[in-house]
Structure formats: structure tokens, C-alpha cells
Design a protein around this motif. Structure first.
Motif, PDB file in Angstrom:
ATOM      1  N   TRP A 242       0.828  -1.214   0.000  1.00 47.42           N
ATOM      2  CA  TRP A 242       0.000   0.000   0.000  1.00 47.42           C
ATOM      3  C   TRP A 242       0.858   1.257   0.000  1.00 47.42           C
ATOM      4  CZ3 TRP A 242      -1.036   2.597   5.044  1.00 47.42           C
ATOM      5  CH2 TRP A 242      -1.957   3.649   4.956  1.00 47.42           C
ATOM      6  N   LEU A 243       1.862   1.292   0.868  1.00 45.29           N
ATOM      7  CA  LEU A 243       2.736   2.464   0.957  1.00 45.29           C
ATOM      8  C   LEU A 243       3.517   2.672  -0.337  1.00 45.29           C
ATOM      9  CD1 LEU A 243       3.981   1.869   4.602  1.00 45.29           C
ATOM     10  CD2 LEU A 243       2.644   3.855   3.827  1.00 45.29           C
ATOM     11  N   HIS A 244       4.002   1.573  -0.916  1.00 48.30           N
ATOM     12  CA  HIS A 244       4.725   1.667  -2.190  1.00 48.30           C
ATOM     13  C   HIS A 244       3.792   2.161  -3.299  1.00 48.30           C
ATOM     14  CE1 HIS A 244       7.723   0.742  -5.235  1.00 48.30           C
ATOM     15  NE2 HIS A 244       6.798   0.085  -5.907  1.00 48.30           N
ATOM     16  N   LYS A 245       2.569   1.658  -3.297  1.00 46.27           N
ATOM     17  CA  LYS A 245       1.575   2.050  -4.304  1.00 46.27           C
ATOM     18  C   LYS A 245       1.299   3.558  -4.227  1.00 46.27           C
ATOM     19  CE  LYS A 245      -3.095   0.584  -5.777  1.00 46.27           C
ATOM     20  NZ  LYS A 245      -2.753  -0.009  -7.073  1.00 46.27           N
ATOM     21  N   LEU A 246       1.341   4.111  -3.013  1.00 43.09           N
ATOM     22  CA  LEU A 246       1.106   5.547  -2.829  1.00 43.09           C
ATOM     23  C   LEU A 246       2.368   6.380  -3.083  1.00 43.09           C
ATOM     24  CD1 LEU A 246      -1.134   5.498   0.387  1.00 43.09           C
ATOM     25  CD2 LEU A 246      -1.861   5.907  -1.975  1.00 43.09           C
ATOM     26  N   GLY A 247       3.493   5.700  -3.330  1.00 44.86           N
ATOM     27  CA  GLY A 247       4.723   6.423  -3.663  1.00 44.86           C
ATOM     28  C   GLY A 247       5.531   6.865  -2.450  1.00 44.86           C
ATOM     29  N   PHE A 248       5.311   6.222  -1.294  1.00 51.13           N
ATOM     30  CA  PHE A 248       6.014   6.637  -0.081  1.00 51.13           C
ATOM     31  C   PHE A 248       7.195   5.720   0.226  1.00 51.13           C
ATOM     32  CE2 PHE A 248       1.668   8.353   1.078  1.00 51.13           C
ATOM     33  CZ  PHE A 248       2.027   9.677   0.896  1.00 51.13           C
ATOM     34  N   ALA A 249       8.189   6.281   0.911  1.00 52.66           N
ATOM     35  CA  ALA A 249       9.322   5.484   1.384  1.00 52.66           C
ATOM     36  C   ALA A 249       8.827   4.475   2.407  1.00 52.66           C
ATOM     37  CB  ALA A 249      10.369   6.398   2.012  1.00 52.66           C
ATOM     38  N   LEU A 250       9.376   3.261   2.358  1.00 52.76           N
ATOM     39  CA  LEU A 250       8.920   2.204   3.264  1.00 52.76           C
ATOM     40  C   LEU A 250       9.632   2.302   4.612  1.00 52.76           C
ATOM     41  CD1 LEU A 250       8.743  -0.882   0.869  1.00 52.76           C
ATOM     42  CD2 LEU A 250       6.998   0.829   1.377  1.00 52.76           C
ATOM     43  N   PRO A 251       8.926   1.983   5.686  1.00 55.60           N
ATOM     44  CA  PRO A 251       9.555   2.028   7.020  1.00 55.60           C
ATOM     45  C   PRO A 251      10.409   0.792   7.253  1.00 55.60           C
ATOM     46  CG  PRO A 251       7.306   1.256   7.218  1.00 55.60           C
ATOM     47  CD  PRO A 251       7.520   1.560   5.747  1.00 55.60           C
ATOM     48  N   GLU A 252      11.191   0.827   8.327  1.00 55.43           N
ATOM     49  CA  GLU A 252      11.930  -0.358   8.746  1.00 55.43           C
ATOM     50  C   GLU A 252      10.930  -1.428   9.210  1.00 55.43           C
ATOM     51  OE1 GLU A 252      15.173  -0.673   8.548  1.00 55.43           O
ATOM     52  OE2 GLU A 252      15.582   1.386   7.933  1.00 55.43           O
ATOM     53  N   TYR A 253      11.399  -2.676   9.261  1.00 57.11           N
ATOM     54  CA  TYR A 253      10.518  -3.787   9.612  1.00 57.11           C
ATOM     55  C   TYR A 253       9.864  -3.569  10.981  1.00 57.11           C
ATOM     56  CZ  TYR A 253       8.923  -8.507  10.668  1.00 57.11           C
ATOM     57  OH  TYR A 253       8.158  -9.579  11.002  1.00 57.11           O
ATOM     58  N   GLN A 254      10.681  -3.146  11.983  1.00 53.61           N
ATOM     59  CA  GLN A 254      10.139  -2.975  13.336  1.00 53.61           C
ATOM     60  C   GLN A 254       9.076  -1.874  13.363  1.00 53.61           C
ATOM     61  OE1 GLN A 254      13.274  -2.998  12.463  1.00 53.61           O
ATOM     62  NE2 GLN A 254      14.426  -4.487  13.710  1.00 53.61           N
ATOM     63  N   GLN A 255       9.207  -0.883  12.464  1.00 53.48           N
ATOM     64  CA  GLN A 255       8.251   0.222  12.454  1.00 53.48           C
ATOM     65  C   GLN A 255       6.859  -0.232  12.022  1.00 53.48           C
ATOM     66  OE1 GLN A 255      10.828   2.819   9.997  1.00 53.48           O
ATOM     67  NE2 GLN A 255      10.541   4.370  11.577  1.00 53.48           N
ATOM     68  N   LEU A 256       6.780  -1.280  11.210  1.00 54.96           N
ATOM     69  CA  LEU A 256       5.470  -1.786  10.797  1.00 54.96           C
ATOM     70  C   LEU A 256       4.696  -2.326  11.996  1.00 54.96           C
ATOM     71  CD1 LEU A 256       6.327  -3.606   7.441  1.00 54.96           C
ATOM     72  CD2 LEU A 256       4.913  -1.569   7.710  1.00 54.96           C
ATOM     73  N   SER A 257       5.402  -3.008  12.899  1.00 61.56           N
ATOM     74  CA  SER A 257       4.742  -3.518  14.111  1.00 61.56           C
ATOM     75  C   SER A 257       4.283  -2.363  14.986  1.00 61.56           C
ATOM     76  CB  SER A 257       5.701  -4.417  14.897  1.00 61.56           C
ATOM     77  OG  SER A 257       5.992  -5.580  14.154  1.00 61.56           O
ATOM     78  N   LYS A 258       5.120  -1.323  15.099  1.00 61.15           N
ATOM     79  CA  LYS A 258       4.750  -0.157  15.910  1.00 61.15           C
ATOM     80  C   LYS A 258       3.576   0.578  15.288  1.00 61.15           C
ATOM     81  CE  LYS A 258       9.046   0.959  18.290  1.00 61.15           C
ATOM     82  NZ  LYS A 258      10.049   2.022  18.546  1.00 61.15           N
ATOM     83  N   LEU A 259       3.577   0.667  13.972  1.00 59.26           N
ATOM     84  CA  LEU A 259       2.474   1.323  13.266  1.00 59.26           C
ATOM     85  C   LEU A 259       1.152   0.642  13.644  1.00 59.26           C
ATOM     86  CD1 LEU A 259       2.560   2.175   9.458  1.00 59.26           C
ATOM     87  CD2 LEU A 259       0.507   1.360  10.553  1.00 59.26           C
ATOM     88  N   TRP A 260       1.177  -0.679  13.646  1.00 56.79           N
ATOM     89  CA  TRP A 260      -0.037  -1.434  13.964  1.00 56.79           C
ATOM     90  C   TRP A 260      -0.459  -1.212  15.418  1.00 56.79           C
ATOM     91  CZ3 TRP A 260      -4.026  -3.412  11.730  1.00 56.79           C
ATOM     92  CH2 TRP A 260      -4.841  -4.318  12.402  1.00 56.79           C
ATOM     93  N   SER A 261       0.487  -1.338  16.336  1.00 57.39           N
ATOM     94  CA  SER A 261       0.132  -1.255  17.758  1.00 57.39           C
ATOM     95  C   SER A 261      -0.178   0.174  18.200  1.00 57.39           C
ATOM     96  CB  SER A 261       1.256  -1.840  18.619  1.00 57.39           C
ATOM     97  OG  SER A 261       2.461  -1.113  18.421  1.00 57.39           O
ATOM     98  N   GLU A 262       0.574   1.154  17.681  1.00 58.32           N
ATOM     99  CA  GLU A 262       0.428   2.530  18.164  1.00 58.32           C
ATOM    100  C   GLU A 262      -0.642   3.326  17.429  1.00 58.32           C
ATOM    101  OE1 GLU A 262       4.157   4.560  18.411  1.00 58.32           O
ATOM    102  OE2 GLU A 262       5.162   2.841  19.375  1.00 58.32           O
ATOM    103  N   VAL A 263      -0.972   2.918  16.197  1.00 59.84           N
ATOM    104  CA  VAL A 263      -1.994   3.653  15.435  1.00 59.84           C
ATOM    105  C   VAL A 263      -3.275   2.835  15.335  1.00 59.84           C
ATOM    106  CG1 VAL A 263      -2.571   4.737  13.225  1.00 59.84           C
ATOM    107  CG2 VAL A 263      -0.248   4.925  14.127  1.00 59.84           C
ATOM    108  N   CYS A 264      -3.172   1.648  14.765  1.00 65.03           N
ATOM    109  CA  CYS A 264      -4.383   0.853  14.509  1.00 65.03           C
ATOM    110  C   CYS A 264      -5.044   0.373  15.793  1.00 65.03           C
ATOM    111  CB  CYS A 264      -4.043  -0.333  13.614  1.00 65.03           C
ATOM    112  SG  CYS A 264      -3.372   0.138  12.008  1.00 65.03           S
ATOM    113  N   LEU A 265      -4.248   0.059  16.814  1.00 65.78           N
ATOM    114  CA  LEU A 265      -4.807  -0.482  18.058  1.00 65.78           C
ATOM    115  C   LEU A 265      -4.926   0.577  19.160  1.00 65.78           C
ATOM    116  CD1 LEU A 265      -2.991  -3.961  18.228  1.00 65.78           C
ATOM    117  CD2 LEU A 265      -5.152  -3.345  17.114  1.00 65.78           C
TER     118      LEU A 265
END
Length: 402
Positions: A242-265
């Protein structure tokens, strides 16, 4: 030598491909010998009777990685010479592939990064989506040198290739020779592993495209409830897609887990935000949005003095007179004082098709407009009365077609 061998081979095959050849040499100005290299290119081009161009660039030496800065400057210069129908030929070979794999491995790259270079890819930063081809990617350095000697080519060695402070050169001179002493086929095997990872990456992309169809929501957002139904691995995979499709730089692997826990949850009444350089991700209700970091805008009232010209807004948008004329009555546009402001709170409007005035706040909530977007919506007033909520509603008393 790699580029010279590729050039010579392409010239030998010109009767087959029947395409004009152009040499692009990028003069980075980082070496004392840069002018000598440019002179050498000129002689080679003249010997082959080929068109050539020397592109002089200025490399930002303040960036964290000089290699990355030089690469960016190089491709931006090359792109100035490319046009529709062109193909950029690059002389990356098997050892380059192995070095790239090891560099990315040390940076902690995942499957996409370790897949390294592809035979065919898009030229970086190119708006025309022109392809770069790497025909020597399966050819080892020994074969390249043997070809060059057989053809009696004359080439120049880059003096920076001996600088072991550069990570790639350290791998080239210290790491790979030691690997080859123990495993003589090390370079070939690393290159082959990289190719297999390209296949694995393609499978991940295919799976992400399937999952994306299930989790995508309106306005390029993702549905968090449907994301929660995926395994963590598939969720991370589709988030990267999704992020690549929108043209954004991808986060580090650990940041994806934080994104889920800190934003989505985050708590239901929270307004969470997670960001990394040049990207921020926000949640509204059960939707996940990614965007460039929002700049603070000045909420001053603008007066549209010259109605023959477009008006420029603090958000960077502009509104054309024709757009207004298509929405509101001609007499209101011509005679009324037109001003543009942003939400202060308490605004009301009776949209076309409604019987009563409604609080703008409630209308925006019902429409599902995220909170951070609401304060950036231009409100257009005619004679101090709210006439248009730009992009959403026109007040019935001003509307051209009610």
C-alpha cells in the motif's frame, strides 16, 4: 572496464538491434582524475563514431551517504537525456550483484532488498517509466576482463575503487576474496540466491495485490477491521504494498509492528499518528491513511479581489473562476464579495437538496471526513454567508442548480 565491454558488445551487435547508441558519462567532480575520464570518454566515442554527452553534476557531500548522493545526482543527470522509446543499458555484473546483496544484508534488508538488482527495472527518478537493462548481470568479472583483453580495449580504473572506507570496496577487496577462498563459487551462488529471492518477492507482491483488494477502503485508505483478519506477516506485506503504491518510502521492519500497535490499536477516541522521514500514517475511525507530513496552514481570511484570475490558497491549492461559475448563480458571483476562510467552529449551511440548515461539524462527521482534513477545507463565503464547503456542499440559496 565493465561499461567499456558492454559498449563494445552493443556496437558489435548493432547490425542485429539496429538502434542508435548514445554514451552518457556523468562527471561527478569527486575525483582528481574526473576530467581525464571525460577526455577518455570523448576519445572512445569518437573511435566508435558514436554520439556522446558529458553530464557535469554537483553532488551534495553533506548527505549521510556520499554513495547515495552520487547515485541520485547521476540518475537525475541521465534522465535529462532519456526520451520515450529509449532503453538505458547498465553494466552491472555478477560481482556487483553479490556486493549489493551483501550490503543490503548488512543493512537488515528483507526479501525485496535482498532480491537486489533485476535484469530489467525502471530507471530511478524517471517520470517516463523508461526501462534499465542489465545484460551483464549473469556474467562474472573474469569473463568481462577476458573479453576486454581479447578485444584489446583500453580502459581507466576508478581510483575510488581502492578506498576501503567505502562499504562496497571493503566487500570487494576484503570480504568476497575470503569467501571465494573457502567457496570458489561464492559470487555465482550469492547471485543465484538473489535471483530466487526475486521470484519470492514476486509471489509476495501477487499475494499483497490479492489482500489489498480485500482491505482497501475509500480515498486510498485501508480498513483496519479487515487488516486485523490477516496474519501479521500478510498484514506487514500488504502495508508495504500500500505504501509503495502511494509512492512513499517504506519504514523499517520494526516500524510496521509499531504502526499497527500505536496507530491501529490505539484507543477509539485517540487521534494517533506515526511517522518516519517524509511520511506519516493516521487513523480515523476504522480507516488507515498515509500522507506526506501536513504543514501548519495560516487560517487567515482571503478576499477574492480579481475574479478574472484564480485565487491561491495557503494549502497550495488554487480555485479557478470557472469552477465557481459552474457552482453558483451568476449574479451572486459577479456582485457579491467573495472571501475564503477555514473552520473556526459553529458554521452552518443548508446544502442543495436539504430542507434545513445543518452544523458543518455534523455534516463532516456524517460524511466520514477525517479530523485533520476538516480544518484544511476552504469555506467560501459570499457577502459573509457560507456559500460553498469546497469539494463537498453548495448552499441551496447560492447554488446555480438547486
Amino acid at each position: 572496464v565493465d561499461s567499456h565491454v558492454l559498449l563494445d558488445a552493443v556496437v558489435q551487435l548493432q547490425d542485429v538491434h539496429q538502434r542508435p547508441i548514445k554514451i552518457i558519462h556523468v562527471h561527478h567532480g569527486l575525483s582528481h582524475y574526473a576530467n581525464d575520464w571525460a577526455n577518455h570518454i570523448e576519445k572512445i566515442a569518437q573511435a566508435y563514431h558514436l554520439e556522446y554527452v558529458i553530464k557535469r553534476v554537483s553532488v551534495n557531500q553533506q548527505q549521510a551517504s556520499l554513495e547515495d548522493a552520487a547515485r541520485q545526482a547521476r540518475y537525475q543527470a541521465i534522465n535529462q537525456e532519456l526520451k520515450h522509446g529509449d532503453v538505458l543499458l547498465l553494466a552491472h555484473h555478477q560481482q556487483d550483484q553479490a556486493e549489493t546483496f551483501l550490503l543490503r544484508l548488512m543493512r537488515g534488508a528483507g526479501v525485496k532488498g535482498l532480491a537486489a538488482m533485476a535484469d530489467i527495472s525502471s530507471v530511478p527518478y524517471n517520470p517516463l517509466d523508461i526501462e534499465a537493462w542489465r545484460p551483464l548481470l549473469a556474467v562474472n568479472k573474469r569473463e568481462i576482463l577476458a573479453y576486454a583483453q581479447q578485444r584489446q580495449l583500453v580502459w581507466i580504473e576508478d581510483d575510488s575503487n581502492s578506498d576501503e572506507d567505502l562499504n562496497r570496496n571493503y566487500l570487494r577487496h576484503q570480504v568476497i576474496p575470503n569467501l571465494e577462498q573457502r567457496w570458489p563459487q561464492a559470487v555465482e551462488r550469492i547471485s543465484a540466491a538473489s535471483q530466487r529471492l526475486q521470484e519470492a518477492e514476486q509471489l509476495l507482491q501477487d499475494l499483497a495485490a490479492i489482500d489489498y483488494q480485500q482491505v482497501q477502503d475509500k480515498s486510498d485508505s485501508l480498513n483496519i477491521s479487515r487488516l486485523a483478519e490477516l496474519s501479521e506477516a500478510r498484514r506487514h506485506n500488504v502495508l508495504r504494498y500500500w505504501l509503495h503504491k502511494l509512492g512513499f518510502a517504506l519504514p523499517e521492519y520494526q516500524q510496521l509492528s509499531k504502526l499497527w500497535s500505536e496507530v491501529c490499536l490505539a484507543k477509539e477516541d485517540a487521534q494517533p499518528r506515526y511517522y518516519w522521514p517524509e511520511v506519516e500514517v493516521r487513523r480515523y475511525r476504522q480507516q488507515l491513511f498515509a500522507m506526506s507530513p501536513l504543514q501548519t496552514i495560516e487560517h487567515t481570511t482571503l478576499v477574492w479581489h480579481n475574479k478574472q484570475q484564480a485565487i491561491h490558497l495557503p494549502t497550495g491549492e488554487r480555485i479557478e473562476p470557472q469552477q465557481m461559475q459552474a457552482l453558483i448563480k451568476a449574479e451572486e458571483w459577479q456582485a457579491g464579495q467573495v472571501t475564503i476562510a477555514y473552520r473556526q467552529g459553529g458554521e452552518k449551511i443548508r446544502p442543495v437538496g436539504r430542507q434545513h440548515h445543518h452544523d458543518l461539524k455534523k455534516l463532516l462527521q456524517a460524511e466520514g471526513v477525517p479530523t485533520w482534513q476538516r480544518e484544511r477545507i476552504p469555506l467560501i463565503y459570499i457577502n459573509q454567508q457560507l456559500a460553498i464547503v469546497w469539494g463537498y456542499w453548495v448552499a441551496a440559496e447560492f447554488a446555480k442548480h438547486s
